[in-house]
Scaffold this motif. Structure first.
Motif, PDB file in Angstrom:
ATOM      1  N   PHE A 232     -18.312 -23.807 -22.820  1.00 18.43           N
ATOM      2  CA  PHE A 232     -16.989 -23.220 -23.028  1.00 18.43           C
ATOM      3  C   PHE A 232     -17.050 -21.715 -22.776  1.00 18.43           C
ATOM      4  O   PHE A 232     -18.124 -21.112 -22.722  1.00 18.43           O
ATOM      5  CB  PHE A 232     -16.461 -23.513 -24.431  1.00 18.43           C
ATOM      6  CG  PHE A 232     -17.203 -22.827 -25.556  1.00 18.43           C
ATOM      7  CD1 PHE A 232     -16.632 -21.764 -26.242  1.00 18.43           C
ATOM      8  CD2 PHE A 232     -18.469 -23.254 -25.941  1.00 18.43           C
ATOM      9  CE1 PHE A 232     -17.314 -21.128 -27.267  1.00 18.43           C
ATOM     10  CE2 PHE A 232     -19.157 -22.635 -26.974  1.00 18.43           C
ATOM     11  CZ  PHE A 232     -18.572 -21.561 -27.645  1.00 18.43           C
ATOM     12  N   THR A 233     -15.876 -21.135 -22.597  1.00 19.51           N
ATOM     13  CA  THR A 233     -15.733 -19.681 -22.480  1.00 19.51           C
ATOM     14  C   THR A 233     -14.814 -19.207 -23.598  1.00 19.51           C
ATOM     15  O   THR A 233     -14.080 -20.007 -24.194  1.00 19.51           O
ATOM     16  CB  THR A 233     -15.143 -19.279 -21.121  1.00 19.51           C
ATOM     17  OG1 THR A 233     -13.829 -19.846 -20.983  1.00 19.51           O
ATOM     18  CG2 THR A 233     -16.018 -19.779 -19.977  1.00 19.51           C
ATOM     19  N   TRP A 234     -14.838 -17.895 -23.891  1.00 12.56           N
ATOM     20  CA  TRP A 234     -13.990 -17.404 -24.970  1.00 12.56           C
ATOM     21  C   TRP A 234     -13.531 -15.979 -24.721  1.00 12.56           C
ATOM     22  O   TRP A 234     -14.154 -15.224 -23.987  1.00 12.56           O
ATOM     23  CB  TRP A 234     -14.716 -17.476 -26.313  1.00 12.56           C
ATOM     24  CG  TRP A 234     -15.916 -16.588 -26.434  1.00 12.56           C
ATOM     25  CD1 TRP A 234     -15.950 -15.242 -26.689  1.00 12.56           C
ATOM     26  CD2 TRP A 234     -17.281 -16.978 -26.270  1.00 12.56           C
ATOM     27  NE1 TRP A 234     -17.245 -14.773 -26.709  1.00 12.56           N
ATOM     28  CE2 TRP A 234     -18.081 -15.819 -26.455  1.00 12.56           C
ATOM     29  CE3 TRP A 234     -17.914 -18.194 -25.994  1.00 12.56           C
ATOM     30  CZ2 TRP A 234     -19.474 -15.854 -26.369  1.00 12.56           C
ATOM     31  CZ3 TRP A 234     -19.297 -18.230 -25.907  1.00 12.56           C
ATOM     32  CH2 TRP A 234     -20.065 -17.071 -26.091  1.00 12.56           C
ATOM     33  N   THR A 235     -12.412 -15.663 -25.346  1.00 12.04           N
ATOM     34  CA  THR A 235     -11.931 -14.293 -25.491  1.00 12.04           C
ATOM     35  C   THR A 235     -11.427 -14.133 -26.919  1.00 12.04           C
ATOM     36  O   THR A 235     -11.269 -15.115 -27.657  1.00 12.04           O
ATOM     37  CB  THR A 235     -10.787 -13.954 -24.504  1.00 12.04           C
ATOM     38  OG1 THR A 235      -9.767 -14.945 -24.589  1.00 12.04           O
ATOM     39  CG2 THR A 235     -11.306 -13.867 -23.083  1.00 12.04           C
TER      40      THR A 235
ATOM     41  N   VAL B  67     -17.023 -23.066 -13.579  1.00 12.28           N
ATOM     42  CA  VAL B  67     -16.652 -22.029 -14.532  1.00 12.28           C
ATOM     43  C   VAL B  67     -17.686 -20.922 -14.552  1.00 12.28           C
ATOM     44  O   VAL B  67     -17.363 -19.746 -14.466  1.00 12.28           O
ATOM     45  CB  VAL B  67     -16.492 -22.630 -15.946  1.00 12.28           C
ATOM     46  CG1 VAL B  67     -16.188 -21.536 -16.955  1.00 12.28           C
ATOM     47  CG2 VAL B  67     -15.379 -23.661 -15.950  1.00 12.28           C
TER      48      VAL B  67
ATOM     49  N   ASP C 286     -16.968 -29.715 -20.187  1.00 11.32           N
ATOM     50  CA  ASP C 286     -16.349 -28.392 -20.220  1.00 11.32           C
ATOM     51  C   ASP C 286     -15.225 -28.400 -21.253  1.00 11.32           C
ATOM     52  O   ASP C 286     -14.234 -29.110 -21.095  1.00 11.32           O
ATOM     53  CB  ASP C 286     -15.824 -28.049 -18.827  1.00 11.32           C
ATOM     54  CG  ASP C 286     -15.279 -26.633 -18.732  1.00 11.32           C
ATOM     55  OD1 ASP C 286     -15.302 -25.917 -19.759  1.00 11.32           O
ATOM     56  OD2 ASP C 286     -14.828 -26.250 -17.648  1.00 11.32           O
TER      57      ASP C 286
ATOM     58  N   VAL D  94      -9.507 -19.178 -27.159  1.00 13.80           N
ATOM     59  CA  VAL D  94      -9.063 -17.878 -27.656  1.00 13.80           C
ATOM     60  C   VAL D  94      -9.274 -17.860 -29.162  1.00 13.80           C
ATOM     61  O   VAL D  94      -8.739 -18.701 -29.886  1.00 13.80           O
ATOM     62  CB  VAL D  94      -7.588 -17.618 -27.322  1.00 13.80           C
ATOM     63  CG1 VAL D  94      -7.142 -16.266 -27.892  1.00 13.80           C
ATOM     64  CG2 VAL D  94      -7.363 -17.651 -25.812  1.00 13.80           C
TER      65      VAL D  94
ATOM     66  N   HIS E 131     -19.337 -14.119 -23.450  1.00 14.79           N
ATOM     67  CA  HIS E 131     -18.052 -14.762 -23.151  1.00 14.79           C
ATOM     68  C   HIS E 131     -18.189 -16.168 -22.564  1.00 14.79           C
ATOM     69  O   HIS E 131     -17.211 -16.733 -22.089  1.00 14.79           O
ATOM     70  CB  HIS E 131     -17.178 -13.890 -22.239  1.00 14.79           C
ATOM     71  CG  HIS E 131     -16.731 -12.625 -22.914  1.00 14.79           C
ATOM     72  ND1 HIS E 131     -15.840 -12.616 -23.959  1.00 14.79           N
ATOM     73  CD2 HIS E 131     -17.090 -11.331 -22.699  1.00 14.79           C
ATOM     74  CE1 HIS E 131     -15.643 -11.373 -24.359  1.00 14.79           C
ATOM     75  NE2 HIS E 131     -16.400 -10.571 -23.619  1.00 14.79           N
ATOM     76  N   TYR E 132     -19.370 -16.739 -22.573  1.00 16.36           N
ATOM     77  CA  TYR E 132     -19.534 -18.155 -22.228  1.00 16.36           C
ATOM     78  C   TYR E 132     -20.813 -18.665 -22.878  1.00 16.36           C
ATOM     79  O   TYR E 132     -21.717 -17.884 -23.205  1.00 16.36           O
ATOM     80  CB  TYR E 132     -19.588 -18.370 -20.709  1.00 16.36           C
ATOM     81  CG  TYR E 132     -20.802 -17.800 -20.018  1.00 16.36           C
ATOM     82  CD1 TYR E 132     -21.979 -18.538 -19.899  1.00 16.36           C
ATOM     83  CD2 TYR E 132     -20.777 -16.513 -19.475  1.00 16.36           C
ATOM     84  CE1 TYR E 132     -23.094 -18.008 -19.265  1.00 16.36           C
ATOM     85  CE2 TYR E 132     -21.891 -15.981 -18.846  1.00 16.36           C
ATOM     86  CZ  TYR E 132     -23.040 -16.730 -18.739  1.00 16.36           C
ATOM     87  OH  TYR E 132     -24.150 -16.210 -18.112  1.00 16.36           O
TER      88      TYR E 132
ATOM     89  N   GLY F 135     -13.359 -25.901 -21.826  1.00 13.58           N
ATOM     90  CA  GLY F 135     -12.326 -24.980 -21.378  1.00 13.58           C
ATOM     91  C   GLY F 135     -12.441 -23.620 -22.039  1.00 13.58           C
ATOM     92  O   GLY F 135     -13.490 -23.246 -22.576  1.00 13.58           O
ATOM     93  N   HIS F 136     -11.340 -22.880 -22.015  1.00 20.78           N
ATOM     94  CA  HIS F 136     -11.331 -21.514 -22.529  1.00 20.78           C
ATOM     95  C   HIS F 136     -10.774 -21.503 -23.952  1.00 20.78           C
ATOM     96  O   HIS F 136      -9.706 -22.061 -24.218  1.00 20.78           O
ATOM     97  CB  HIS F 136     -10.475 -20.614 -21.640  1.00 20.78           C
ATOM     98  CG  HIS F 136     -10.567 -19.172 -22.014  1.00 20.78           C
ATOM     99  ND1 HIS F 136     -11.688 -18.405 -21.779  1.00 20.78           N
ATOM    100  CD2 HIS F 136      -9.679 -18.352 -22.638  1.00 20.78           C
ATOM    101  CE1 HIS F 136     -11.479 -17.182 -22.215  1.00 20.78           C
ATOM    102  NE2 HIS F 136     -10.277 -17.130 -22.747  1.00 20.78           N
TER     103      HIS F 136
ATOM    104  N   LEU G  59     -17.437 -16.840 -13.401  1.00 12.42           N
ATOM    105  CA  LEU G  59     -17.763 -15.721 -14.273  1.00 12.42           C
ATOM    106  C   LEU G  59     -18.767 -14.771 -13.645  1.00 12.42           C
ATOM    107  O   LEU G  59     -18.756 -13.572 -13.887  1.00 12.42           O
ATOM    108  CB  LEU G  59     -18.355 -16.253 -15.590  1.00 12.42           C
ATOM    109  CG  LEU G  59     -17.382 -16.918 -16.550  1.00 12.42           C
ATOM    110  CD1 LEU G  59     -18.153 -17.632 -17.650  1.00 12.42           C
ATOM    111  CD2 LEU G  59     -16.433 -15.899 -17.156  1.00 12.42           C
TER     112      LEU G  59
END
Length: 241
Positions: free
Chosen positions: A137-140, A5, A232, A237, A187-188, A234-235, A9
């Motif tokens: 984790f990642t995010w938006t 991941v 992980d 939102v 974003h992560y 995950g992503h 990025l």
């Protein structure tokens, strides 16, 4: 997993930022490793039977990969030395340490990965937890009403007091939790070390401490493994009010 991941990025940005060229010089980078027990905060020594530390250097961008022959470098050292120096082509790398048997037949643990730009970085340090690990984790951001994607600026999450928060609560003991804060535009993120166990993780956005503008659905029954596991998530939102 974390390396996949994070690597994804970084690739786009790295292709324009790397300092490699067709005549890339070799440089040295020194890795330091140590062991820690979360429960008491005490340092630990190399685990019995695992006498080798391998430093990995994974090229992030295409130019670094080409200079490195398209390979991930791997150099072996005595675990008890607690440090090792590698020689690699100048460039941008994800570097990590694996503790294993000398033959490589058995692995004890992988460290976190550290982004190294050899133009500015000559060393890195990693800590290996014998009784815990980490969440990644990642995010938006998305408008809660319309589901349209939002930037950090759209959500007023650019100030020095703004943050993305991840609260990890141990299921078996709700009184134990860790709150990690991140810069929205990254974003992560990777949490601080957590004892092995099952957690509920809540991710939210705050323009300032206490002023929550968005909360993502809770992540249930997420497991931290030891030694030094990275889970992980995950992503995520985050819906913004």
């Amino acid at each position: 997993m974390k390396n996949l991941v994070l690597g994804a990025l970084l690739v786009a940005a790295a292709s324009s930022a790397a300092c490699t060229s067709s005549s890339t010089p070799n440089v040295t980078v020194t890795g330091h490793w140590s062991f820690k027990h979360i429960a008491d905060g005490a340092p630990r020594s190399c685990p019995t039977g695992f006498d080798t530390a391998t430093i990995f250097a994974q090229p992030v961008d295409s130019e670094t990969a080409a200079a490195n022959g398209g390979l991930i470098s791997a150099d072996l050292f005595n675990c008890s030395d607690a440090r090792g120096t590698v020689v690699i082509p100048d460039g941008l790398y994800l570097m990590s340490v694996r503790i294993e048997t000398h033959s490589g037949a058995q692995k004890y643990a992988d460290s976190e990965e550290v982004l190294i730009d050899t133009a500015t970085d000559a060393a890195f340090d990693v800590e290996i937890l014998d009784d815990g690990g980490y969440f990644f984790f990642t995010w938006t951001l998305a408008n809660k009403a319309t589901n349209a994607k939002m930037t950090c600026a759209d959500a007023a999450l650019t100030g020095s007091t703004a943050s993305i928060d991840a609260v990890s609560t141990l299921v078996s003991n709700m009184n134990f939790f860790k709150d990690d804060k991140y810069t929205c535009s990254d974003h992560y993120g990777t949490t601080a070390g957590l004892p092995a166990g099952t957690y509920t993780v809540s991710v939210s956005a705050e323009t300032r401490p206490g002023n929550v503008v968005g909360v993502a659905p809770s992540l249930l029954n997420k497991v931290i493994t030891a030694p030094n596991g990275t889970t992980d998530l995950g992503h995520v939102v985050i819906p913004i009010d």
